[in-house]
Write an enzyme that holds these catalytic residues in place. Structure first.
Site, PDB file in Angstrom:
ATOM      1  N   ASP A  31       0.849  -1.193   0.000  1.00 24.38           N
ATOM      2  CA  ASP A  31       0.000   0.000   0.000  1.00 24.38           C
ATOM      3  C   ASP A  31       0.889   1.250   0.000  1.00 24.38           C
ATOM      4  OD1 ASP A  31      -3.210   0.562   0.963  1.00 24.38           O
ATOM      5  OD2 ASP A  31      -1.775   2.223   1.135  1.00 24.38           O
ATOM      6  N   ILE A  32       0.510   2.242  -0.780  1.00 25.69           N
ATOM      7  CA  ILE A  32       1.313   3.459  -0.908  1.00 25.69           C
ATOM      8  C   ILE A  32       1.277   4.303   0.376  1.00 25.69           C
ATOM      9  CG2 ILE A  32      -0.481   5.032  -1.787  1.00 25.69           C
ATOM     10  CD1 ILE A  32       1.543   5.865  -3.971  1.00 25.69           C
ATOM     11  N   ASN A  88     -13.036  -3.208   2.316  1.00 22.27           N
ATOM     12  CA  ASN A  88     -13.963  -2.092   2.500  1.00 22.27           C
ATOM     13  C   ASN A  88     -14.944  -1.988   1.337  1.00 22.27           C
ATOM     14  OD1 ASN A  88     -12.624  -1.206   4.877  1.00 22.27           O
ATOM     15  ND2 ASN A  88     -11.085  -0.133   3.643  1.00 22.27           N
ATOM     16  N   HIS A 101     -10.248  -4.919  -3.448  1.00 22.34           N
ATOM     17  CA  HIS A 101      -8.907  -5.161  -2.908  1.00 22.34           C
ATOM     18  C   HIS A 101      -9.012  -5.608  -1.465  1.00 22.34           C
ATOM     19  CE1 HIS A 101      -9.945  -0.893  -2.544  1.00 22.34           C
ATOM     20  NE2 HIS A 101      -9.328  -0.909  -1.376  1.00 22.34           N
ATOM     21  N   LEU A 102      -8.146  -6.512  -1.114  1.00 16.41           N
ATOM     22  CA  LEU A 102      -8.076  -7.050   0.241  1.00 16.41           C
ATOM     23  C   LEU A 102      -6.831  -6.477   0.900  1.00 16.41           C
ATOM     24  CD1 LEU A 102      -9.600  -9.139   1.965  1.00 16.41           C
ATOM     25  CD2 LEU A 102      -8.223 -10.913   0.857  1.00 16.41           C
ATOM     26  N   HIS A 103      -7.021  -5.821   2.037  1.00 15.86           N
ATOM     27  CA  HIS A 103      -5.883  -5.296   2.790  1.00 15.86           C
ATOM     28  C   HIS A 103      -5.333  -6.402   3.698  1.00 15.86           C
ATOM     29  CE1 HIS A 103      -6.820  -0.867   2.217  1.00 15.86           C
ATOM     30  NE2 HIS A 103      -8.014  -1.381   1.969  1.00 15.86           N
TER      31      HIS A 103
HETATM   32  P1  5GP Z   1      -9.681   1.541   0.367  1.00 13.39           P
HETATM   33  O1  5GP Z   1      -9.821   2.713   1.268  1.00 13.39           O
HETATM   34  O2  5GP Z   1     -10.319   1.775  -0.982  1.00 13.39           O
HETATM   35  O3  5GP Z   1     -10.117   0.247   0.993  1.00 13.39           O
HETATM   36  O4  5GP Z   1      -8.130   1.348   0.148  1.00 13.39           O
HETATM   37  C1  5GP Z   1      -7.439   1.878  -0.931  1.00 13.39           C
HETATM   38  C2  5GP Z   1      -5.992   1.758  -0.596  1.00 13.39           C
HETATM   39  O5  5GP Z   1      -5.245   1.918  -1.775  1.00 13.39           O
HETATM   40  C3  5GP Z   1      -5.507   2.826   0.383  1.00 13.39           C
HETATM   41  O6  5GP Z   1      -4.960   2.203   1.527  1.00 13.39           O
HETATM   42  C4  5GP Z   1      -4.467   3.603  -0.422  1.00 13.39           C
HETATM   43  O7  5GP Z   1      -3.367   4.012   0.351  1.00 13.39           O
HETATM   44  C5  5GP Z   1      -4.082   2.617  -1.499  1.00 13.39           C
HETATM   45  N1  5GP Z   1      -3.684   3.216  -2.750  1.00 13.39           N
HETATM   46  C6  5GP Z   1      -4.346   4.170  -3.445  1.00 13.39           C
HETATM   47  N2  5GP Z   1      -3.704   4.479  -4.579  1.00 13.39           N
HETATM   48  C7  5GP Z   1      -2.589   3.696  -4.594  1.00 13.39           C
HETATM   49  C8  5GP Z   1      -1.521   3.557  -5.531  1.00 13.39           C
HETATM   50  O8  5GP Z   1      -1.455   4.209  -6.566  1.00 13.39           O
HETATM   51  N3  5GP Z   1      -0.556   2.653  -5.232  1.00 13.39           N
HETATM   52  C9  5GP Z   1      -0.592   1.902  -4.089  1.00 13.39           C
HETATM   53  N4  5GP Z   1       0.419   1.045  -3.890  1.00 13.39           N
HETATM   54  N5  5GP Z   1      -1.594   1.996  -3.183  1.00 13.39           N
HETATM   55  C10 5GP Z   1      -2.576   2.890  -3.438  1.00 13.39           C
END
Ligand code: 5GP
Ligand code: ZN
Length: 115
Positions: A31-32, A88, A101-103
């Protein structure tokens, strides 16, 4: 593939994102904006907006994502200490990127209830 989707582009290798795991159905990458010492995202190559839009045809794929997440956690050395898998959906769920996506979160003690 949705060419406007950041995660589709990452899965296609078109972004400067290191893939720490990949196969024909999914990829995993850091994650970025990590929320824990280990924070990996596991995503399907197929553009599924999120869990609420998944179909019964996706049953095997969703199971595969879970098993890949567990493998990634094992490779990252957080299996014994523990980890959390998060998926989420929607505004209240905190979904920001509309590609399923799965964290995989670990390396610190998680709190409950989640924020
Ligand atoms: P969400 O809140 O949709 O469940 O999680 C999205 C996740 O994607 C966030 O934790 C965010 O930091 C990550 N994310 C968003 N854009 C990028 C990207 O361009 N590269 C990476 N590696 N992670 C990203
Ligand atoms: Zn996508």
């Amino acid at each position: 593939m949705d060419e406007n989707c950041i995660f589709c582009n990452i899965a296609a290798g078109e972004m400067d994102t290191d893939l720490i795991y990949e196969d024909d159905r999914c990829v995993a990458f850091h994650d970025i904006n990590p929320q824990a010492p280990t924070h990996v995202l596991v995503i399907p190559r197929e553009h599924i907006v999120g869990i609420a839009e998944a179909k019964s045809d996706h049953r095997d794929l969703l199971g595969h994502l879970m098993l890949v997440a567990a493998d990634v956690a094992r490779q990252k050395g957080i299996e014994d200490s523990g980890y959390r898998l998060v998926l989420n959906w929607g505004d209240d769920g905190g979904m920001a990127v509309p590609h399923l996506h799965l964290h995989v979160l670990g390396g610190r003690t998680m709190t409950w209830p989640p924020g």
